[in-house]
Design an enzyme around this catalytic site. Structure first.
Site, PDB file in Angstrom:
ATOM      1  CD  GLU A 126      -2.246  -1.301   2.893  1.00 24.80           C
ATOM      2  OE1 GLU A 126      -1.906  -2.279   3.595  1.00 24.80           O
ATOM      3  OE2 GLU A 126      -2.963  -0.370   3.293  1.00 24.80           O
ATOM      4  CE  LYS A 128       6.088   5.207   6.229  1.00 22.21           C
ATOM      5  NZ  LYS A 128       6.025   6.660   6.485  1.00 22.21           N
ATOM      6  CG  ASP A 130       4.740  12.715   4.186  1.00 22.61           C
ATOM      7  OD1 ASP A 130       5.413  13.619   3.679  1.00 22.61           O
ATOM      8  OD2 ASP A 130       4.973  12.251   5.322  1.00 22.61           O
ATOM      9  CE1 TYR A 243      -2.379   3.946   8.711  1.00 23.59           C
ATOM     10  CE2 TYR A 243      -2.251   1.727   9.613  1.00 23.59           C
ATOM     11  CZ  TYR A 243      -2.026   3.087   9.732  1.00 23.59           C
ATOM     12  OH  TYR A 243      -1.451   3.594  10.875  1.00 23.59           O
ATOM     13  CE  LYS A 332      10.157   6.769   4.430  1.00 21.22           C
ATOM     14  NZ  LYS A 332      10.778   7.269   5.662  1.00 21.22           N
ATOM     15  CB  CYS A 428      32.992  24.876  25.407  1.00 21.07           C
ATOM     16  SG  CYS A 428      31.182  25.031  25.359  1.00 21.07           S
ATOM     17  CB  CYS A 431      31.096  27.763  28.960  1.00 21.74           C
ATOM     18  SG  CYS A 431      32.006  26.200  28.781  1.00 21.74           S
ATOM     19  CB  CYS A 446      31.996  21.501  26.853  1.00 17.19           C
ATOM     20  SG  CYS A 446      32.094  22.685  28.218  1.00 17.19           S
ATOM     21  CB  CYS A 451      28.699  24.130  29.701  1.00 20.18           C
ATOM     22  SG  CYS A 451      28.472  24.754  28.018  1.00 20.18           S
TER      23      CYS A 451
END
Length: 698
Positions: A126, A128, A130, A243, A332, A428, A431, A446, A451
């Site tokens: 079937e 698919k 969206d 479905y 897919k 980092c 920070c 980090c 942070c």
């Protein structure tokens, strides 16, 4: 001269001005409704909103001909409903595994045949859609409740909104030619979606109103179904395809997916006309690849083909692994790609301190969404592909979800003088603390526990749908609250109600938005232990691990006192995960945090506890086609009652629960002398150990 009785020029001018003002007011009110109900980001307060509504109502009273059925003044009751209730699914709504090409589809098919110990199997394919998956419950033939998928176990109760969809029957047809034997109670699962034409129409309306355009039909569908005012849902031409026929009480349930689709169609449910049944993998593959080329011919978006084992008894025999059914897979279609300029490469700081590079792009539409940022995975990915700032790059939305940079378009690279190589920072970016690298780990992180960027991400994660589900406490507000010092610890979230004036001073924070936020925070206190364990952000602890821990220990105190060895007795938990959990719960600061959360009223236990259950110490394998329960339902029950679930029969297996068939697992159990029980005698065993069946394990 005007005809006798005709309105004067001045009267016509006043009416035209009133008409233009009414249209402008409706546009403003709809705009602010959208900001409030759909985005959760109101721009005006209650007083200003009420003033707009009062002015529009007065205009329509003076000029009744200006009143329209869809005017904001015609809503009943005119105020938003209470937030959606929670609907528990009688059987879980699982996610589908993916196959991205013919090879992966073939691998899925081979696993199915091996598990069934069969030479072949019929399959049904079937498109698919969206859109948004929903569950419809019918009692005595009438539509009783509708819910979104949610987390698979519980969804949002959107019954009132679903009743506005003309394609969802209020009652099934029960004449002798269509449905001769309607179950007393049954569930229908399907997809709500928008056609391409309706999606375009909604975006044209938004463009005329000066609003930001919707990005894709799927998200627009989800937002349309989650409207607090069903009239808004009704104003959008949402469509529906059924479905699957879920649980059905009574006789006459279809024996296959193809029969179920026929039953649904006869009962009045729209089903996809392109569904087809096949006997061979070659036919299935041809169907999938054919629609991959012709997907644009459909009036709605599809992102693949769903392939299912047709016979329902075989579906039950195959069961599920994790959150995915073994008997179905989504083929897919390749992710849509686009080419755009890479403006810069910046670095984000995650909740665990990991530094991750990401691409800053010239905005481009990919897979129906405008993308301006995309992941670059890590430094090695950038180096291996020789991605440079200034390149034209290929961008794709992997699985239509996460935008990522695939690589540079080398044919467009004209010299290198204007291109810049990227290097990870030694400190980092949030920070300024020195970044470190664990031995054997390519990533930088980090090490500063204070942070602010890490903590912002942690607050956002804590409030996320998979965590404590505090709607409204997203990325922007988390950053605001941490930046203003209103949240310095996760426990401070539950003290925000005492800081109302400071919160109202924040940008775009009105009374209604604040009341909703505080209500969501209060509701989050009741989330079960498994959700809290996810929300805390413990490394390597996701939903499945958190659920396993919560089911096994039942309460935080028991988990906090467990040693690594005990954790590793739980299936799926190894040394890395156990060490992470023990280290987190053994930290004095984290212990103090948990005590503050407990004091604030946050729940520290779960719905069920496996400790001391009637199956404690048992390792049970389930196989074959069961009659009353599905395989994954029995496995869930075993875990709830303290047992471990095995995937294969070994010397450690203490019991095999076998339905019809059973294949190699039954043979192996007989070889090892492992006790074998059918479904009925398994229930008798449980009853003899004190278990009383209140409902199906789902």
């Amino acid at each position: 001269m005007p005809e006798p009785g005709a309105p004067s020029h001045a009267t016509r001018q006043r009416f035209e001005a009133a008409r233009e003002r009414a249209e402008a007011l409706r546009g403003q009110i709809r705009y602010h409704d959208h900001r409030y109900y759909e985005l959760g980001e109101p721009e005006i307060g209650d007083g200003e909103y009420d003033a707009l509504l009062r002015e529009l109502r007065a205009l329509e009273e003076r000029h009744p001909e200006l009143s329209t059925p869809d005017s904001p003044t015609q809503r009943v009751p005119g105020q938003p409903q209470q937030p959606f209730g929670v609907a528990e699914h009688r059987t879980p709504m699982l996610s589908l595994g993916n196959a991205f090409d013919a090879r992966e589809l073939g691998a899925w098919h081979e696993r199915v045949l091996r598990e069934l110990d069969a030479p072949g199997v019929a399959m049904i394919c079937e498109p698919k859609i969206d859109g948004l998956a929903i569950s419809l419950l019918y009692e005595q033939g009438r539509f009783a409740r509708g819910a979104t998928r949610g987390d698979g176990l519980r969804g949002e109760d959107v019954t009132a909104n679903l009743r506005t969809l003309r394609e969802i029957p209020a009652a099934v047809r029960r004449d002798e030619t269509d449905v001769a034997d309607t179950p007393s109670s049954f569930e229908v699962r399907g997809e709500v979606y928008l056609t391409r034409e309706e999606f375009e129409r909604l975006n044209q309306e938004r463009a005329r109103a000066g609003l930001q355009l919707y990005m894709n039909p799927r998200n627009t569908t989800a937002g349309s179904l989650r409207q607090l005012d069903p009239a808004v849902t009704a104003s959008r031409d949402l469509r529906f395809f059924a479905y699957q026929l879920g649980r059905a009480a009574g006789e006459g349930a279809p024996a296959s997916q193809s029969q179920a689709l026929s039953w649904l169609q006869q009962a009045g449910f729209p089903t996809n006309p392109h569904a087809r049944r096949f006997e061979s993998l070659d036919e299935v593959t041809a169907f999938c690849t054919g629609w991959e080329e012709r997907r644009g011919e459909l009036p709605y978006e599809i992102d693949g083909i769903v392939v299912k084992v047709d016979e329902i008894a075989l579906q039950r025999q195959l069961g599920a692994v994790g959150r995915e059914p073994r008997w179905a897979v989504a083929y897919k279609f390749p992710a849509e790609q686009a080419v755009t300029a890479l403006r810069d490469i910046e670095v984000s700081v995650g909740r665990t301190g990991v530094l991750t590079p990401y691409a800053v792009l010239e905005p481009v539409v990919v897979g129906g969404a405008t993308v301006s940022k995309a992941t670059l995975h890590n430094e090695s990915h950038i180096t291996e592909l020789d991605i440079r700032v200034g390149d034209d790059v290929i961008v794709q939305r992997a699985g239509d979800v996460i935008p990522q940079v695939v690589g540079p378009v080398l044919s467009r690279r004209r010299g290198t003088e204007n291109l810049r190589h990227f290097e990870m920072p030694s400190r980092c970016p949030a920070c300024g603390h020195a970044a470190a690298r664990d031995e054997g780990d390519a990533g930088l992180y980090c090490v500063n526990r204070d942070c602010p960027a890490q903590f912002e991400r942690l607050v956002e994660h804590y409030a996320s749908r998979g965590g404590m589900e505090i709607e409204g406490l997203g990325e922007k507000l988390s950053r605001q609250l941490v930046g203003e010092g209103l949240i310095r610890s996760l426990s401070d979230i539950y003290g925000l109600a005492t800081r109302r004036e400071l919160l109202l001073a924040l940008e775009r924070m009105g009374e209604r938005r604040l009341d909703n936020l505080l209500g969501q925070i209060e509701a989050s206190k009741a989330r079960p232990l498994r959700r809290l364990l996810v929300a805390l952000g413990i490394r390597h602890v996701g939903e499945e691990t958190a659920t396993a821990l919560a089911v096994h220990f039942g309460e935080m105190e028991a988990l906090a006192g467990a040693a690594s060895e005990e954790l590793e007795q739980i299936e799926g938990i190894g040394p890395t995960v156990s060490r992470s959990v023990v280290d987190y719960l053994g930290d004095a600061g984290n212990r103090a945090l948990l005590e503050r959360l407990r004091a604030a009223g946050v729940r520290m236990n779960d719905d069920v506890s496996a400790r001391g259950g009637p199956l404690e110490g048992e390792t049970i394998v389930v196989t074959g086609a069961l009659e009353r329960w599905s395989r994954n339902e029995v496995e869930a029950l075993v875990r709830e009652l303290g047992g471990r679930v095995g995937s294969a029969v070994t010397k450690q297996t203490t019991l095999l629960v076998a339905g019809a068939g059973g294949g190699s697992k039954r043979v192996r159990a007989e070889e090892l002398g492992t006790p074998i029980r059918d479904e009925s005698s398994f229930r008798e065993l449980l009853a003899g150990r004190g278990w009383r069946e209140v409902r199906s394990p789902s």
